[in-house]
Write an enzyme that holds these catalytic residues in place. Sequence first.
Site, PDB file in Angstrom:
ATOM      1  N   HIS A 195      10.879 -21.449 -10.150  1.00 17.12           N
ATOM      2  CA  HIS A 195      12.129 -21.931 -10.735  1.00 17.12           C
ATOM      3  C   HIS A 195      13.019 -22.448  -9.602  1.00 17.12           C
ATOM      4  CE1 HIS A 195      15.245 -22.320 -13.703  1.00 17.12           C
ATOM      5  NE2 HIS A 195      16.087 -21.756 -12.864  1.00 17.12           N
TER       6      HIS A 195
ATOM      7  N   ARG B 224       4.350 -22.240 -31.947  1.00 21.63           N
ATOM      8  CA  ARG B 224       4.195 -21.790 -30.565  1.00 21.63           C
ATOM      9  C   ARG B 224       2.939 -20.934 -30.369  1.00 21.63           C
ATOM     10  NH1 ARG B 224       7.514 -22.125 -26.731  1.00 21.63           N
ATOM     11  NH2 ARG B 224       9.270 -22.387 -28.140  1.00 21.63           N
TER      12      ARG B 224
ATOM     13  N   ARG C  91       7.313 -25.110 -21.368  1.00 26.01           N
ATOM     14  CA  ARG C  91       7.138 -24.360 -22.616  1.00 26.01           C
ATOM     15  C   ARG C  91       7.450 -22.906 -22.337  1.00 26.01           C
ATOM     16  NH1 ARG C  91       5.802 -26.319 -27.356  1.00 26.01           N
ATOM     17  NH2 ARG C  91       4.389 -24.592 -27.765  1.00 26.01           N
TER      18      ARG C  91
ATOM     19  N   GLU D  11       8.540 -11.552 -20.856  1.00 25.50           N
ATOM     20  CA  GLU D  11       8.891 -12.131 -22.155  1.00 25.50           C
ATOM     21  C   GLU D  11      10.192 -12.923 -22.130  1.00 25.50           C
ATOM     22  OE1 GLU D  11       7.524  -9.171 -21.868  1.00 25.50           O
ATOM     23  OE2 GLU D  11       5.889  -9.084 -23.349  1.00 25.50           O
TER      24      GLU D  11
ATOM     25  N   SER E 281       4.013 -31.926  -8.588  1.00 27.13           N
ATOM     26  CA  SER E 281       4.026 -31.842  -7.121  1.00 27.13           C
ATOM     27  C   SER E 281       3.767 -30.416  -6.637  1.00 27.13           C
ATOM     28  CB  SER E 281       5.333 -32.396  -6.542  1.00 27.13           C
ATOM     29  OG  SER E 281       6.409 -31.534  -6.794  1.00 27.13           O
ATOM     30  N   ASN E 282       4.208 -29.422  -7.381  1.00 27.60           N
ATOM     31  CA  ASN E 282       3.901 -28.035  -6.986  1.00 27.60           C
ATOM     32  C   ASN E 282       2.405 -27.766  -7.089  1.00 27.60           C
ATOM     33  OD1 ASN E 282       6.244 -26.167  -6.259  1.00 27.60           O
ATOM     34  ND2 ASN E 282       7.084 -27.391  -7.947  1.00 27.60           N
TER      35      ASN E 282
ATOM     36  N   LEU F 123       6.509 -19.234 -22.946  1.00 22.66           N
ATOM     37  CA  LEU F 123       5.302 -18.551 -23.423  1.00 22.66           C
ATOM     38  C   LEU F 123       5.697 -17.520 -24.476  1.00 22.66           C
ATOM     39  CD1 LEU F 123       3.288 -17.838 -20.142  1.00 22.66           C
ATOM     40  CD2 LEU F 123       3.442 -19.945 -21.481  1.00 22.66           C
TER      41      LEU F 123
ATOM     42  N   GLU G 180       9.972 -25.285  -2.424  1.00 25.23           N
ATOM     43  CA  GLU G 180       9.087 -24.846  -3.512  1.00 25.23           C
ATOM     44  C   GLU G 180       7.628 -24.977  -3.088  1.00 25.23           C
ATOM     45  OE1 GLU G 180       9.833 -26.271  -7.520  1.00 25.23           O
ATOM     46  OE2 GLU G 180      11.866 -26.836  -6.994  1.00 25.23           O
TER      47      GLU G 180
END
Length: 199
Positions: free
Chosen positions: A109, A65, A91, A142, A13-14, A93, A174
């Site tokens: 977020h 990863r 995920r 990070e 939806s974002n 990064l 959002e």
Amino acid sequence: MKNLGILLSGRGSNFEAIAANVASVKIADARIAVVISNRTDAGGIQTAKRLGIETLVIPSKGKEREDHDREVVTALQQHQVDLICLAGYMRLLSPWFVKQFPHKILNIHPSLLPAFPGLEAQQQAFAYGVKVAGCTVHFVDEELDHGAIIVQKSVPVLENDDEHTLAARILEQEHTAYSEAINLVLNREYRIVGRRFLS
Ligand code: GRF
């Protein structure tokens, strides 16, 4: 013309809100060059196809990863992406991925960071009993849900809320916050002083 790359894993939806704002030129001078999902069943991929936006599924299951990240980074580079928007991309990064695109990766977020990082932030906030909740768009670094904050929006937590009604109120915010942040990063001179984003 700036190329946006969207990474998502779910509903999308974002992404859909960003796409609508690109189409109506509320986000000016930009196009969505590609939508990439690590999951074949992501609803956002169906939406992108319906909107005629290029899609790519790069499954992450069973891959190291960094191996998966390398595939994603290659695809983003092939599409000459200027800004990467994580929109429900489930995920983490790798540091290597983040280094390829300094200050070019945004995330949204559903909490007022630094409160409630990680999964199910709205439920965490509800259970904690906060009176004000919200969402944050920030640069990706990070660490999880951690980089410099670009936009935050707050919403009240009401007496008769449950975690679903609260999550819905946050989600509405959002959908405007992400496009505001994209515009700030793409169209304005900005500086980052310490952790502070100034435009
Ligand atoms: C949103 O709540 C976002 O803040 C979080 O994941 C959810 C994605 O929702 N990172 P959608 O796929 O954009 O609808």
